[in-house]
Design an enzyme around this catalytic site. Structure first.
Site, PDB file in Angstrom:
ATOM      1  N   ASP A  22       8.076  20.908  24.420  1.00 60.58           N
ATOM      2  CA  ASP A  22       7.145  20.124  25.480  1.00 60.58           C
ATOM      3  C   ASP A  22       6.270  21.144  25.876  1.00 60.58           C
ATOM      4  O   ASP A  22       5.282  21.708  25.132  1.00 60.58           O
ATOM      5  CB  ASP A  22       8.203  19.607  26.642  1.00 60.58           C
ATOM      6  CG  ASP A  22       9.152  18.661  26.067  1.00 60.58           C
ATOM      7  OD1 ASP A  22       8.706  18.067  25.152  1.00 60.58           O
ATOM      8  OD2 ASP A  22      10.033  18.317  26.585  1.00 60.58           O
ATOM      9  N   LYS A  35       6.837  16.992  31.796  1.00 63.31           N
ATOM     10  CA  LYS A  35       6.044  16.168  30.873  1.00 63.31           C
ATOM     11  C   LYS A  35       6.451  14.684  30.957  1.00 63.31           C
ATOM     12  O   LYS A  35       7.494  14.499  31.536  1.00 63.31           O
ATOM     13  CB  LYS A  35       5.898  16.713  29.379  1.00 63.31           C
ATOM     14  CG  LYS A  35       7.345  16.727  28.694  1.00 63.31           C
ATOM     15  CD  LYS A  35       7.897  15.366  28.288  1.00 63.31           C
ATOM     16  CE  LYS A  35       7.055  14.855  27.189  1.00 63.31           C
ATOM     17  NZ  LYS A  35       7.116  15.345  25.878  1.00 63.31           N
ATOM     18  N   HIS A  38      -2.492  15.336  18.077  1.00 61.91           N
ATOM     19  CA  HIS A  38      -1.673  14.130  18.428  1.00 61.91           C
ATOM     20  C   HIS A  38      -2.811  12.979  18.506  1.00 61.91           C
ATOM     21  O   HIS A  38      -3.840  13.079  19.163  1.00 61.91           O
ATOM     22  CB  HIS A  38      -0.715  14.256  19.405  1.00 61.91           C
ATOM     23  CG  HIS A  38       0.376  13.478  19.252  1.00 61.91           C
ATOM     24  ND1 HIS A  38       0.688  12.644  18.102  1.00 61.91           N
ATOM     25  CD2 HIS A  38       1.619  13.277  20.126  1.00 61.91           C
ATOM     26  CE1 HIS A  38       1.856  11.826  18.306  1.00 61.91           C
ATOM     27  NE2 HIS A  38       2.346  12.318  19.654  1.00 61.91           N
ATOM     28  N   ARG A  43      -0.097  22.212  20.535  1.00 66.31           N
ATOM     29  CA  ARG A  43      -0.301  20.782  20.480  1.00 66.31           C
ATOM     30  C   ARG A  43      -1.385  20.397  21.306  1.00 66.31           C
ATOM     31  O   ARG A  43      -1.056  20.515  22.661  1.00 66.31           O
ATOM     32  CB  ARG A  43       0.923  20.004  20.475  1.00 66.31           C
ATOM     33  CG  ARG A  43       1.138  18.546  20.800  1.00 66.31           C
ATOM     34  CD  ARG A  43       2.369  18.031  20.846  1.00 66.31           C
ATOM     35  NE  ARG A  43       2.555  16.676  21.410  1.00 66.31           N
ATOM     36  CZ  ARG A  43       3.534  15.999  21.542  1.00 66.31           C
ATOM     37  NH1 ARG A  43       4.687  16.556  21.094  1.00 66.31           N
ATOM     38  NH2 ARG A  43       3.521  15.074  21.881  1.00 66.31           N
ATOM     39  N   ASP A  79      12.237  10.906  28.441  1.00 68.17           N
ATOM     40  CA  ASP A  79      11.548  12.126  27.865  1.00 68.17           C
ATOM     41  C   ASP A  79      10.523  12.698  29.030  1.00 68.17           C
ATOM     42  O   ASP A  79       9.442  12.621  28.931  1.00 68.17           O
ATOM     43  CB  ASP A  79      10.716  11.490  26.525  1.00 68.17           C
ATOM     44  CG  ASP A  79      10.248  12.771  25.825  1.00 68.17           C
ATOM     45  OD1 ASP A  79      10.688  13.903  26.084  1.00 68.17           O
ATOM     46  OD2 ASP A  79       9.232  12.461  24.926  1.00 68.17           O
ATOM     47  N   ASN A  84       6.178  11.294  27.931  1.00 70.90           N
ATOM     48  CA  ASN A  84       5.821  11.136  26.598  1.00 70.90           C
ATOM     49  C   ASN A  84       4.483  10.686  26.508  1.00 70.90           C
ATOM     50  O   ASN A  84       3.989   9.788  27.326  1.00 70.90           O
ATOM     51  CB  ASN A  84       6.910  10.205  26.026  1.00 70.90           C
ATOM     52  CG  ASN A  84       6.666   9.824  24.706  1.00 70.90           C
ATOM     53  OD1 ASN A  84       5.928   8.965  24.086  1.00 70.90           O
ATOM     54  ND2 ASN A  84       7.574  10.444  23.930  1.00 70.90           N
ATOM     55  N   SER A  85       3.920  10.830  25.347  1.00 67.64           N
ATOM     56  CA  SER A  85       2.507  10.753  25.097  1.00 67.64           C
ATOM     57  C   SER A  85       2.071   9.333  25.044  1.00 67.64           C
ATOM     58  O   SER A  85       1.066   8.978  25.121  1.00 67.64           O
ATOM     59  CB  SER A  85       2.186  11.712  23.721  1.00 67.64           C
ATOM     60  OG  SER A  85       2.447  12.769  23.598  1.00 67.64           O
ATOM     61  N   ASP A 115      10.528  20.915  19.519  1.00 70.13           N
ATOM     62  CA  ASP A 115       9.527  20.205  20.378  1.00 70.13           C
ATOM     63  C   ASP A 115       9.894  21.000  21.860  1.00 70.13           C
ATOM     64  O   ASP A 115      10.792  20.568  22.512  1.00 70.13           O
ATOM     65  CB  ASP A 115       9.985  18.950  20.484  1.00 70.13           C
ATOM     66  CG  ASP A 115       9.135  18.122  21.481  1.00 70.13           C
ATOM     67  OD1 ASP A 115       7.963  18.830  22.009  1.00 70.13           O
ATOM     68  OD2 ASP A 115       9.037  16.805  21.450  1.00 70.13           O
TER      69      ASP A 115
END
Ligand code: SPV
Ligand code: MG
Length: 545
Positions: free
Chosen positions: A99, A132, A201, A170, A70, A134-135, A97
């Site tokens: 991103d 990006k 988030h 986001r 991701d 992934n968070s 999504d």
């Protein structure tokens, strides 16, 4: 500060909403709505059948489904293709999504336009940097500059082609270790830049961060959450807090991994499908999910009805001049370079779409195999002729039919052309065969073969040639009948039976009778066929490939 929450309500009487309008309604309505993750057309369809209001096109899941990380490893157009498959497979609104927007404001503009073209209802953009991560990986991921990110939001809003398309901004502030104040500051800036909703988030194992945020946010615009890490929080908590939309972000891809792994290891261990068969979805269910019924219906609507053409092959007689070759078999089973004549004939007919074939057997009938064909016996073959053999097949003489002798070979194009004839009865006549031919099959026609007869009026059979010198050609033992033509032949055979002339008649005699009442069209050819009457013919047949 504006309170957008009360501004958009679903019009009660405005007919079906567009997908962007449906998503906007989910965001703006006071009810808590849920989106379920999907990563393919199939999973999007499953989300719809489960009753969700919309689909979350998850970046993590789509990357994983492609075997990628991701980290924007899949290009944005590759992701776009997946979104399109998803949009085609479901009627639900899809929130993509997006991103970081795949770059700066300019990339966002193009992304939003292309999403609109693919019926996507909205896009979620996160305040990080391209490419990006992934968070849930690492700590303190760098955030985008607020003003720069607001430019991305404004560029997106200015590029949407449907007024109801939503941009969800986001903020990763909390996940990246920033304060609640920073999260609120960012949310406020993004809202002011035109975002239709804010996704806050959090990766805390409980929802405290989210409920704190909600208290201070005070419903200034719709709030979206992704409770992957605080999964134990009941939906009632989200409702009470005033959340608009919950995204179940990755649970279908995770469920499928578990199911695939279990099935694969079971089959590998047992070397058998036995135990998994009842546990996996049936192939039939795949057909249903992918809409095979609709395709069948469309096939009926758009394709011409499948043509069903029968054939009756007359192969009852021994023949006269091939004693040695036919001692133990009928003429049609004589071997020609490893393949019996009949099989070659059947092969040609099959190539032309004639595959419902009946063979009338008589002499040495056991030599004719019965697989793939219908066999009809004329046990009186020794004392009767071809018309009587054909009469044995009367129940099969129904609908479009090809009549052919069992000892004839011809090139495929001849039958292809014959099948295109729209006359009720058409005979194939070789205009180059006159003097050398079996006089029995010489025929006269209304027009000789000029080579241009297609431009002229059609040639009609006028009779069996009384004088070979004036014959128009040789009938090659091949007839095409329309459904009406088949009826005419049936009637004629019945009349012959009543008159007591059936048993001794051959097919030329039948044709001679038919032309008294009905036109019989002549389809001219020159060569490219043969029949096997004697050893010279047989030698020729062995060279006919
Ligand atoms: C995704 O599903 O790709 C998301 C949600 O962005 S998360 O993985 O929680 O970041
Ligand atoms: Mg993502």
């Amino acid at each position: 500060m504006p309170n957008d929450m009360n501004q958009v309500a679903a019009p009660a009487d405005a007919g079906p909403l567009s997908r962007p309008a449906k998503l906007r309604h989910c965001l703006a309505s006071p009810d808590l709505a849920f989106l379920m993750e999907a990563h393919s057309g199939l999973s999007a369809k499953i989300v719809e059948e489960a009753g969700f209001q919309g689909v979350w096109a998850s970046g993590l899941s789509i990357s994983a489904m492609l075997g990628l990380r991701d980290n924007n490893e899949a290009s944005w157009t590759q992701a776009l293709d997946v979104f399109e498959f998803m949009a085609d497979a479901t009627t639900l609104p899809i929130l993509v999504d997006g991103d970081t927007g795949y770059g700066n404001f300019n990339n966002v503009r193009r992304l939003v336009r292309k999403l609109g073209e693919r019926s996507i209802a909205g896009v979620c953009l996160e305040d990080k940097l391209f490419p990006k991560t992934n968070s849930f990986l690492g700590e303190r991921q760098p955030l985008a500059d607020i003003a720069e990110f607001c430019g991305r939001i404004r560029a997106g809003k200015d590029s949407q082609t449907d007024d109801s398309f939503s941009i969800v901004a986001r903020t990763e502030a909390l996940i990246s270790g920033h304060s609640m104040d920073e999260a609120l500051r960012r949310a406020e800036a993004y809202h002011a830049a035109g975002a239709d909703a804010i996704l806050v988030h959090s990766k805390q194992p409980n929802a405290t961060e989210i409920t704190d945020f909600m208290q201070r946010w005070d419903r200034r615009c719709p709030i979206v959450i992704v409770p992957t890490m605080y999964y134990a929080t009941p939906a009632a908590t989200f409702r009470r807090a005033g959340i608009s939309l919950v995204i179940w972000a990755n649970h279908l891809v995770r469920a499928s991994i578990a199911a695939m792994r279990d099935t694969a290891s079971h089959i590998a261990e047992t070397e058998s499908l036995l135990e998994v068969e009842g546990r996996v979805t049936s192939v039939r269910e795949i057909f249903r999910l992918t809409g095979n019924d609709e395709l069948e219906e469309a096939t009926r609507r758009y394709l011409p009805a499948t043509r069903s053409i029968r054939a009756i092959v007359l192969a009852a007689s021994r023949g006269t001049d091939l004693d040695a070759a036919t001692a133990d078999r009928p003429k049609c089973m004589i071997d020609v370079r490893g393949t019996p004549l009949l099989f070659r004939l059947l092969g040609t007919m099959d190539e032309c779409g004639v595959n419902d074939i009946a063979v009338v057997r008589g002499y040495r009938k056991q030599a004719i195999p019965t697989t793939g064909i219908t066999v009809i016996d004329n046990d009186a073959y020794a004392d009767t002729g071809e018309a009587a053999s054909l009469a044995c097949a009367l129940p099969r003489l129904e609908g479009e039919t090809v009549l052919v002798y069992g000892d004839v070979l011809f090139r495929r194009y001849i039958l292809d052309q014959l099948l295109a004839s729209d006359a009720d009865i058409t005979v194939v006549v070789d205009s180059a065969h006159t003097a050398a031919a079996n006089p029995r099959d010489l025929v006269s026609a209304s027009i000789r073969n000029t080579g241009f007869y297609h431009d002229d009026e059609p040639a009609l059979l006028t009779g069996i040639a009384a004088d070979p010198a004036t014959a128009s050609g040789q009938w090659i033992g091949l007839i095409h009948l329309s459904a009406h033509g088949a009826r005419l032949v049936r009637d004629e055979l019945a009349a012959m039976g009543e008159e007591g002339v059936l048993d001794n008649a051959d097919l030329p005699a039948l044709l001679q009778r038919l032309i008294r009442h009905h036109p019989v069209a002549v389809h001219y050819i020159t060569g490219h066929w043969l029949d096997v009457d004697n050893t010279a013919d047989l030698a020729e047949a062995r060279n006919f490939s």
